[in-house]
Design an enzyme around this catalytic site. Structure first.
Site: not given
Ligand code: CP
Length: 304
Positions: A51, A80, A129
Site C-alpha cells: 500500500r 553492498k 508511520h
Molecule cells: N499499511 C501499510 O503500511 O501497508 P504496506 O506495508 O503494504 O505498505
C-alpha cells in the site's frame, strides 16, 4: 524545505489544511492532474510494502509526475553496504522528493539530515508511520465527519504497531477522544506511550476481551500481529490468532462503528466481515492515495 517524520510535524491547523486539500483532490481529481508535471518521486523502500509504496507511486502519477526507486534493499546498493546517508545524497540528485521505509527506527531522520529534497518517513521499524496516520485521519474525518468526541478501540499488536503509536499521537490533539486498548498482556501498549496519554489527561483503559467493549466503540482499529517484529517464532504463533473479528463479534457492535485496519490483514478480520458496510479498510487504502497526493503538493509547496 520540510520533511515529514512524525504526524506531529504538522500543527492541527496545518493538518486540517492538508486533509481539506485531500478531500478536494478526491472530489476534483482533474484539477490536480498536471500539478507535478516534470517532478519526480523517489521511493526508497528497505522493507516490504504494497500500500504505502504503490499509493505513493499512484499519487505522484495522478499528479502528472513520475516515479523512480527501489522496492527492497537487496535490489539497491544497500546490499553492498551503502549507508542511508549516502543513498539520500544520491537520490537528491535524481528526484524532487523521497518516500523512505526502513526497518530501523530513525533511519528516515538520518536521511532527512543529509537530504537536499523533502524526505517522507514511510514507516521506520516499530516507531512511526505518519502517512498511514494521515490516511487514517482522512478516513475518520471523511466517514465520521469529525476527529474528536469519539471512543476508539485499538486492537492487536499495540507494542510493536507503529501505525497505532502514530495514530494515538495524532488523535490526542483533538477534544473528547477516548481510547480502549485491546491486547494480550505480551502486546500491550509500551509505557512511554501510556505516559504520553497520562500527561495529556486522555481517557484510556486496557482490556484483553474485545467482546466486552465492542458496544461502546465508534471506531475499532484492528492491527496485525507482525511476525517480522518477534524475536522467536514460538511467541508469534502463540499470539497470531489471539483476536479474530468475525460476524458474531460484529453483531455486538453498534450500527455506526467503523472497522479500520492499516492492512495487510492475516487472520485478525475474517473475510466474512468484508461485506459489512461498517468495514472500511479497503476504502481507507483509497483515502491513502488522496492524502499522499496532498502531502506531496504540500511538501513541494505547489499550489493549484
Ligand atoms: N499499511 C501499510 O503500511 O501497508 P504496506 O506495508 O503494504 O505498505
Amino acid at each position: 524545505m520540510r520533511h515529514l517524520m512524525s504526524p506531529l510535524d504538522f500543527s492541527v491547523e496545518e493538518l486540517d489544511r492538508l486533509l481539506d486539500l485531500a478531500s478536494d483532490i478526491e472530489k476534483n481529481p482533474d484539477k490536480y492532474a498536471h500539478a507535478c508535471d516534470r517532478k519526480k518521486l523517489a521511493t526508497a523502500f528497505y522493507e516490504p510494502s504494497t500500500r504505502t509504496r504503490l499509493s505513493f507511486e499512484a499519487a505522484m502519477i495522478n499528479l502528472g509526475g513520475s516515479v523512480i526507486g527501489f522496492p527492497s534493499d537487496d535490489v539497491s546498493s544497500a546490499s553492498k553496504g551503502e549507508s542511508v546517508a549516502d543513498t539520500i545524497r544520491v537520490l537528491s540528485c535524481y528526484a524532487d522528493i523521497c518516500a523512505m521505509r526502513h526497518p530501523k527506527e530513525g533511519a528516515p531522520m538520518v536521511a532527512a539530515a543529509k537530504s537536499k529534497i523533502p524526505v517522507i518517513n514511510a514507516g521506520d521499524g516499530g516507531h512511526q508511520h505518519p502517512t498511514q496516520t494521515l490516511t487514517d485521519l482522512l478516513t475518520i474525518r471523511s466517514l465520521k465527519g469529525r476527529l474528536g468526541n469519539m471512543t476508539i478501540g485499538l486492537c492487536g499488536d499495540l507494542k510493536f504497531g507503529r501505525t497505532v503509536h502514530s495514530l494515538i499521537n495524532a488523535l490526542i490533539r483533538y477534544e473528547g477522544v477516548r481510547f480502549v486498548m485491546i491486547s494480550p498482556d505480551e502486546l500491550k501498549l509500551p509505557d512511554y506511550m501510556k505516559e504520553i496519554l497520562d500527561e495529556k489527561g486522555v481517557e484510556c483503559r486496557e482490556t484483553i476481551r474485545m467482546e466486552e467493549v465492542l458496544p461502546e466503540l465508534d471506531i475499532l482499529y484492528m492491527t496485525r500481529v507482525q511476525r517480522e517484529r518477534f524475536f522467536n517464532e514460538e511467541d508469534y504463533v502463540r499470539m497470531k490468532d489471539f483476536y479474530i473479528l468475525d460476524k458474531e463479534k460484529m453483531a455486538l457492535a453498534n450500527d455506526n462503528m467503523l472497522v479500520m485496519h492499516p492492512l495487510p490483514r492475516v487472520n485478525e478480520i475474517a473475510t466474512e466481515v468484508d461485506d459489512d458496510p461498517r468495514a472500511v479498510y479497503f476504502k481507507q487504502a483509497q483515502y491513502g492515495v488522496y492524502v499522499r497526493m496532498a502531502l506531496i503538493l504540500t511538501l513541494l509547496q505547489i499550489e493549484v
